[in-house]
Design an enzyme around this catalytic site. Structure first.
Site, PDB file in Angstrom:
ATOM      1  N   THR A   1       0.870  -1.174   0.000  1.00 14.10           N
ATOM      2  CA  THR A   1       0.000   0.000   0.000  1.00 14.10           C
ATOM      3  C   THR A   1       0.905   1.223   0.000  1.00 14.10           C
ATOM      4  OG1 THR A   1      -0.059   0.181   2.421  1.00 14.10           O
ATOM      5  CG2 THR A   1      -1.733  -1.231   1.398  1.00 14.10           C
TER       6      THR A   1
ATOM      7  N   ALA B   1       3.264  -1.097   4.664  1.00 17.12           N
ATOM      8  CA  ALA B   1       2.513   0.081   5.122  1.00 17.12           C
ATOM      9  C   ALA B   1       3.507   1.228   5.222  1.00 17.12           C
ATOM     10  CB  ALA B   1       1.879  -0.203   6.485  1.00 17.12           C
TER      11      ALA B   1
ATOM     12  N   VAL C   1       7.600  -2.165   6.891  1.00 12.52           N
ATOM     13  CA  VAL C   1       7.451  -0.706   6.940  1.00 12.52           C
ATOM     14  C   VAL C   1       8.048  -0.123   5.662  1.00 12.52           C
ATOM     15  CG1 VAL C   1       8.109   1.400   8.156  1.00 12.52           C
ATOM     16  CG2 VAL C   1       7.498  -0.651   9.462  1.00 12.52           C
ATOM     17  N   LYS C   2       7.253   0.732   5.019  1.00 14.44           N
ATOM     18  CA  LYS C   2       7.705   1.315   3.762  1.00 14.44           C
ATOM     19  C   LYS C   2       8.220   2.724   4.028  1.00 14.44           C
ATOM     20  CE  LYS C   2       5.705   1.004  -0.881  1.00 14.44           C
ATOM     21  NZ  LYS C   2       4.418   0.983  -1.597  1.00 14.44           N
ATOM     22  N   VAL C   3       9.429   2.992   3.575  1.00 13.36           N
ATOM     23  CA  VAL C   3      10.012   4.327   3.750  1.00 13.36           C
ATOM     24  C   VAL C   3      10.489   4.834   2.385  1.00 13.36           C
ATOM     25  CG1 VAL C   3      10.791   3.828   6.116  1.00 13.36           C
ATOM     26  CG2 VAL C   3      12.371   3.457   4.211  1.00 13.36           C
TER      27      VAL C   3
END
Ligand code: G3P
Length: 217
Positions: free
Chosen positions: A27, A56, A82-84
């Site tokens: 997402t 996310a 975790v998306k950064v």
């Protein structure tokens, strides 16, 4: 090649998941906004459906806040990645979260050098956006090839997660190159089933079924 589905629409995830087509979900803030749902709530719901990694994305721009957001997102479920963003602050956050044992997906990658930095920072996934490169007349698949070569040269374990996929040809192109994962909108995954000769052949068979009155049930 693993298939991730690039959406926050629960019904679409469930439909593809039932067919065994969903190895994970990605997402981003735009997809969360499109779903109209609360990020924590919808992400938890996705994690309850899918066993594989669910990305996310943080929404802060500075490393300290990104890290706090990432830690909060990671608490949603064990399969959160975790998306950064691929900024210096994003790389700092990637390193900190990876060191804590959290999966990290470094997104908005548009160059081989960016992918090299993400691998050095311990990223679980690197997300090169191939469609957006094609949009500006560059070659998205060429970037996937370059990253594959670089990662293989040095044995980096960061997985290449081809993103911003717009067509079925992008999917087969990524698979030929050896991307580890491709994340695509549900419509693109469904479109992979289509072929004009399949439709033509089936129409011919159906005409003969009609003519000969063939019945099975
Ligand atoms: O996975 C990244 C994706 O959501 C971006 O796709 O089509 O907006 O470039 P697109």
């Amino acid at each position: 090649m693993k298939f991730f589905v690039d959406t926050a629409e629960i019904d679409q995830i469930k439909e593809l998941h039932a067919l065994g087509m969903v190895d994970g979900v990605t997402t981003n803030p735009s997809l969360i906004a499109k779903s109209g749902r609360d990020i924590l709530e919808v992400t938890k719901e996705i994690c309850d459906i899918v066993d594989g990694p669910v990305s996310a994305e943080v929404v802060a721009l500075d490393a300290d806040t990104m890290l706090a957001e990432g830690r909060k997102l990671a608490k949603i479920a064990d399969n959160i990645a975790v998306k950064v963003p691929l900024t210096w602050a994003g790389l700092q956050t990637c390193k900190a979260l990876s060191d804590e044992g959290t999966m990290v997906n470094v997104t908005l990658c548009f160059s081989a050098n960016q992918a090299l930095l993400a691998a050095k920072a311990g990223a679980t996934f690197i997300s090169p956006f191939i469609g957006r490169l094609d949009d500006i007349n560059l070659d998205g698949l060429e970037l996937i090839e370059d990253i594959r070569t670089i990662y293989d040269n040095y044995g980096f374990e960061t997985q290449i997660l081809a993103a911003s996929i717009r067509s079925a040809n992008h999917m087969s192109g990524c698979a030929k190159i050896g991307a580890d994962v491709a994340t695509a909108p549900p419509a693109v995954i469904k479109n992979m089933a289509n072929h004009v000769l399949t439709d033509k052949g089936l129409a011919g068979f159906m005409a003969d079924v009609e003519k000969a009155g063939i019945k099975i049930l």
